[in-house]
Design a protein around this motif. Structure first.
Motif, PDB file in Angstrom:
ATOM      1  N   CYS A   1       7.038  81.132   6.546  1.00  0.00           N
ATOM      2  CA  CYS A   1       7.230  79.688   6.763  1.00  0.00           C
ATOM      3  C   CYS A   1       7.205  78.929   5.442  1.00  0.00           C
ATOM      4  CB  CYS A   1       6.127  79.145   7.680  1.00  0.00           C
ATOM      5  SG  CYS A   1       6.243  79.677   9.400  1.00  0.00           S
ATOM      6  N   HIS A   2       6.256  79.281   4.582  1.00  0.00           N
ATOM      7  CA  HIS A   2       6.155  78.597   3.290  1.00  0.00           C
ATOM      8  C   HIS A   2       7.419  78.822   2.471  1.00  0.00           C
ATOM      9  CE1 HIS A   2       4.778  77.732  -0.836  1.00  0.00           C
ATOM     10  NE2 HIS A   2       3.941  76.899  -0.260  1.00  0.00           N
ATOM     11  N   ARG A   3       7.917  80.039   2.462  1.00  0.00           N
ATOM     12  CA  ARG A   3       9.136  80.332   1.704  1.00  0.00           C
ATOM     13  C   ARG A   3      10.318  79.543   2.266  1.00  0.00           C
ATOM     14  NH1 ARG A   3      10.314  86.182  -0.674  1.00  0.00           N
ATOM     15  NH2 ARG A   3      11.767  84.785  -1.722  1.00  0.00           N
ATOM     16  N   ARG A   4      10.377  79.404   3.587  1.00  0.00           N
ATOM     17  CA  ARG A   4      11.498  78.692   4.209  1.00  0.00           C
ATOM     18  C   ARG A   4      11.506  77.223   3.824  1.00  0.00           C
ATOM     19  NH1 ARG A   4      12.077  78.725  10.659  1.00  0.00           N
ATOM     20  NH2 ARG A   4      10.050  77.689  10.498  1.00  0.00           N
ATOM     21  N   HIS A   5      10.322  76.601   3.776  1.00  0.00           N
ATOM     22  CA  HIS A   5      10.257  75.163   3.518  1.00  0.00           C
ATOM     23  C   HIS A   5      10.085  74.815   2.044  1.00  0.00           C
ATOM     24  CE1 HIS A   5      10.198  74.096   7.737  1.00  0.00           C
ATOM     25  NE2 HIS A   5       9.223  74.945   7.957  1.00  0.00           N
ATOM     26  N   HIS A   6       9.429  75.677   1.272  1.00  0.00           N
ATOM     27  CA  HIS A   6       9.078  75.313  -0.097  1.00  0.00           C
ATOM     28  C   HIS A   6       9.444  76.365  -1.140  1.00  0.00           C
ATOM     29  CE1 HIS A   6       6.940  71.839   1.466  1.00  0.00           C
ATOM     30  NE2 HIS A   6       6.344  72.628   2.330  1.00  0.00           N
ATOM     31  N   GLY A   7      10.133  77.416  -0.722  1.00  0.00           N
ATOM     32  CA  GLY A   7      10.576  78.410  -1.675  1.00  0.00           C
ATOM     33  C   GLY A   7       9.499  79.412  -2.050  1.00  0.00           C
ATOM     34  N   PHE A   8       9.879  80.347  -2.897  1.00  0.00           N
ATOM     35  CA  PHE A   8       8.949  81.403  -3.314  1.00  0.00           C
ATOM     36  C   PHE A   8       7.807  80.821  -4.139  1.00  0.00           C
ATOM     37  CE2 PHE A   8       7.502  84.356  -6.607  1.00  0.00           C
ATOM     38  CZ  PHE A   8       7.029  85.393  -5.812  1.00  0.00           C
ATOM     39  N   SER A   9       6.586  81.354  -3.909  1.00  0.00           N
ATOM     40  CA  SER A   9       5.411  80.924  -4.656  1.00  0.00           C
ATOM     41  C   SER A   9       4.600  82.151  -5.053  1.00  0.00           C
ATOM     42  CB  SER A   9       4.547  79.980  -3.814  1.00  0.00           C
ATOM     43  OG  SER A   9       3.272  79.813  -4.390  1.00  0.00           O
ATOM     44  N   LEU A  10       4.482  82.375  -6.351  1.00  0.00           N
ATOM     45  CA  LEU A  10       3.659  83.494  -6.816  1.00  0.00           C
ATOM     46  C   LEU A  10       2.206  83.286  -6.393  1.00  0.00           C
ATOM     47  CD1 LEU A  10       3.344  86.098  -8.434  1.00  0.00           C
ATOM     48  CD2 LEU A  10       3.059  84.701 -10.507  1.00  0.00           C
ATOM     49  N   GLN A  11       1.750  82.025  -6.409  1.00  0.00           N
ATOM     50  CA  GLN A  11       0.381  81.738  -5.975  1.00  0.00           C
ATOM     51  C   GLN A  11       0.163  82.192  -4.543  1.00  0.00           C
ATOM     52  OE1 GLN A  11       0.401  77.447  -6.881  1.00  0.00           O
ATOM     53  NE2 GLN A  11      -1.419  77.779  -8.126  1.00  0.00           N
ATOM     54  N   GLN A  12       1.148  81.929  -3.682  1.00  0.00           N
ATOM     55  CA  GLN A  12       0.980  82.324  -2.291  1.00  0.00           C
ATOM     56  C   GLN A  12       1.033  83.841  -2.142  1.00  0.00           C
ATOM     57  OE1 GLN A  12       3.932  81.928   0.785  1.00  0.00           O
ATOM     58  NE2 GLN A  12       2.475  80.903   2.134  1.00  0.00           N
ATOM     59  N   GLU A  13       1.857  84.486  -2.934  1.00  0.00           N
ATOM     60  CA  GLU A  13       1.931  85.947  -2.881  1.00  0.00           C
ATOM     61  C   GLU A  13       0.574  86.564  -3.203  1.00  0.00           C
ATOM     62  OE1 GLU A  13       3.521  89.478  -2.082  1.00  0.00           O
ATOM     63  OE2 GLU A  13       4.832  87.712  -2.131  1.00  0.00           O
ATOM     64  N   ILE A  14      -0.079  86.026  -4.223  1.00  0.00           N
ATOM     65  CA  ILE A  14      -1.405  86.524  -4.615  1.00  0.00           C
ATOM     66  C   ILE A  14      -2.436  86.167  -3.550  1.00  0.00           C
ATOM     67  CG2 ILE A  14      -3.251  86.294  -6.320  1.00  0.00           C
ATOM     68  CD1 ILE A  14      -1.035  85.753  -8.407  1.00  0.00           C
ATOM     69  N   TRP A  15      -2.359  84.936  -3.039  1.00  0.00           N
ATOM     70  CA  TRP A  15      -3.316  84.484  -2.033  1.00  0.00           C
ATOM     71  C   TRP A  15      -3.200  85.302  -0.750  1.00  0.00           C
ATOM     72  CZ3 TRP A  15      -7.466  81.431  -2.180  1.00  0.00           C
ATOM     73  CH2 TRP A  15      -8.015  80.991  -0.970  1.00  0.00           C
ATOM     74  N   LYS A  16      -1.966  85.610  -0.353  1.00  0.00           N
ATOM     75  CA  LYS A  16      -1.758  86.400   0.859  1.00  0.00           C
ATOM     76  C   LYS A  16      -2.446  87.748   0.746  1.00  0.00           C
ATOM     77  CE  LYS A  16       1.899  88.834   1.535  1.00  0.00           C
ATOM     78  NZ  LYS A  16       3.266  89.336   1.829  1.00  0.00           N
ATOM     79  N   ARG A  17      -2.282  88.408  -0.366  1.00  0.00           N
ATOM     80  CA  ARG A  17      -2.915  89.720  -0.562  1.00  0.00           C
ATOM     81  C   ARG A  17      -4.432  89.592  -0.571  1.00  0.00           C
ATOM     82  NH1 ARG A  17       1.019  93.349  -1.910  1.00  0.00           N
ATOM     83  NH2 ARG A  17       3.021  92.427  -2.518  1.00  0.00           N
ATOM     84  N   ARG A  18      -4.922  88.501  -1.154  1.00  0.00           N
ATOM     85  CA  ARG A  18      -6.364  88.263  -1.190  1.00  0.00           C
ATOM     86  C   ARG A  18      -6.916  88.078   0.222  1.00  0.00           C
ATOM     87  NH1 ARG A  18      -9.538  83.712  -0.835  1.00  0.00           N
ATOM     88  NH2 ARG A  18     -11.480  83.650  -2.061  1.00  0.00           N
ATOM     89  N   GLN A  19      -6.205  87.289   1.031  1.00  0.00           N
ATOM     90  CA  GLN A  19      -6.670  87.027   2.383  1.00  0.00           C
ATOM     91  C   GLN A  19      -6.688  88.280   3.238  1.00  0.00           C
ATOM     92  OE1 GLN A  19      -8.077  84.185   1.446  1.00  0.00           O
ATOM     93  NE2 GLN A  19      -7.905  83.735   3.614  1.00  0.00           N
ATOM     94  N   LEU A  20      -5.673  89.091   3.131  1.00  0.00           N
ATOM     95  CA  LEU A  20      -5.622  90.333   3.899  1.00  0.00           C
ATOM     96  C   LEU A  20      -6.766  91.254   3.504  1.00  0.00           C
ATOM     97  CD1 LEU A  20      -1.772  91.004   3.927  1.00  0.00           C
ATOM     98  CD2 LEU A  20      -3.171  90.112   5.788  1.00  0.00           C
ATOM     99  N   LEU A  21      -7.059  91.320   2.200  1.00  0.00           N
ATOM    100  CA  LEU A  21      -8.156  92.161   1.719  1.00  0.00           C
ATOM    101  C   LEU A  21      -9.499  91.628   2.215  1.00  0.00           C
ATOM    102  CD1 LEU A  21      -9.294  94.446  -0.013  1.00  0.00           C
ATOM    103  CD2 LEU A  21      -9.210  92.897  -1.989  1.00  0.00           C
ATOM    104  N   LEU A  22      -9.709  90.305   2.099  1.00  0.00           N
ATOM    105  CA  LEU A  22     -10.972  89.711   2.525  1.00  0.00           C
ATOM    106  C   LEU A  22     -11.196  89.896   4.024  1.00  0.00           C
ATOM    107  CD1 LEU A  22     -11.227  86.357   0.529  1.00  0.00           C
ATOM    108  CD2 LEU A  22     -12.634  88.403   0.261  1.00  0.00           C
ATOM    109  N   HIS A  23     -10.140  89.750   4.802  1.00  0.00           N
ATOM    110  CA  HIS A  23     -10.285  89.914   6.246  1.00  0.00           C
ATOM    111  C   HIS A  23     -10.715  91.342   6.581  1.00  0.00           C
ATOM    112  CE1 HIS A  23      -9.631  89.019  10.491  1.00  0.00           C
ATOM    113  NE2 HIS A  23      -9.009  90.179  10.589  1.00  0.00           N
TER     114      HIS A  23
END
Length: 263
Positions: A218-240
């Motif tokens: 969704c973020h990519r669709r509305h606001h384009g690619f974000s390296l910050q989000q790519e890193i955050w996504k991996r962090r969230q999956l690991l923390l969960h």
């Protein structure tokens, strides 16, 4: 003198009468009743429909019982049925935190009519512990998903749906984040005190993982690619994953005891 905004609560449910009873009780306990409480019932059985029909309901409660195409479709039905100035999605099982919630929300909109939406803290279970968390929405941290902005605490002016549309029926889990991506530049406010209690029973690890991936798209669709989000996504999956372990729960318990649950 500005008028007090009328508040519409939309509750979607499916074959979970006990959860709906908790939600309705929290609505009925409000010191300031809502303008309306709309129950959208997509159940395969008739338990919820019968309870709504056979038990006295407050005048502000209306309902529809019919099949739907998923969560977003049910949300959209509720919005279409609503007539209030401000709308909140309070799913069955979720509860308003206490009897003052709607009064506090109404006062916030009354004090600043330019606010287009607001949200607040929420009580939820994390790492096996009940905690209260939430922070003011920051446009620059949108890439972090719904981590500090919780859908059961989001009170949205009807005008936002008229400008930005309804919920995307093509999404299964991240429809709330997709909507946040669309309204992120609208003026918002934050109520520090908790506004809702989140029911954790329907949040499986599988759904969490799918939700993170869907939010990423969704973020990519509305606001384009974000390296910050790519890193955050991996962090969230690991923390969960860590929080699902005994060691991870112990670590989170230590964080709570140190007063860092909302850090």
């Amino acid at each position: 003198m500005n008028d007090m905004p009328s508040l519409s609560i939309v509750t979607i449910c499916r074959d979970n009468l006990e959860d709906l009873l908790r939600t309705c009780s929290s609505v009925d306990a409000q010191s300031k009743p809502p303008h309306e409480h709309i129950v959208v019932d997509g159940s395969s059985g008739d338990g919820i429909r019968r309870w709504l029909a056979e038990n006295p309901q407050p005048a502000y409660r209306r309902s529809v019982s019919e099949p739907d195409e998923g969560i977003s479709d049910a949300f959209n039905k509720g919005i279409a049925m609503s007539t209030g100035d401000v709308i909140v999605m309070l799913n069955s099982g979720d509860e308003l935190y206490d009897g003052t919630v709607l009064a506090r929300v109404s006062e916030a909109f009354l004090e600043d009519p330019s606010i287009q939406w607001l949200h607040g803290s929420m009580k939820l279970k994390r790492g096996g512990r009940w905690v209260v968390i939430g922070k003011p929405f920051e446009r620059g941290k949108l890439y972090r998903g719904m981590r500090a902005t919780f859908h059961p605490t989001m009170y949205v002016r009807r005008a936002l749906h008229e400008r930005h549309g309804l919920y995307d029926k093509g999404l299964r889990l991240a429809m709330d984040y997709d909507f946040l991506c669309r309204i992120c530049d609208e003026k918002s406010a934050f109520i520090k005190e908790p506004l809702a209690i989140f029911d954790p029973s329907g949040v499986s690890t599988e759904n969490y993982m799918r939700g993170v991936e869907e939010a990423y798209r969704c973020h990519r669709r509305h606001h384009g690619f974000s390296l910050q989000q790519e890193i955050w996504k991996r962090r969230q999956l690991l923390l969960h994953t860590v929080l699902e372990s005994g060691f991870g729960r112990w670590l989170y318990g230590l964080k709570v005891r140190l007063g860092l649950a909302n850090a």
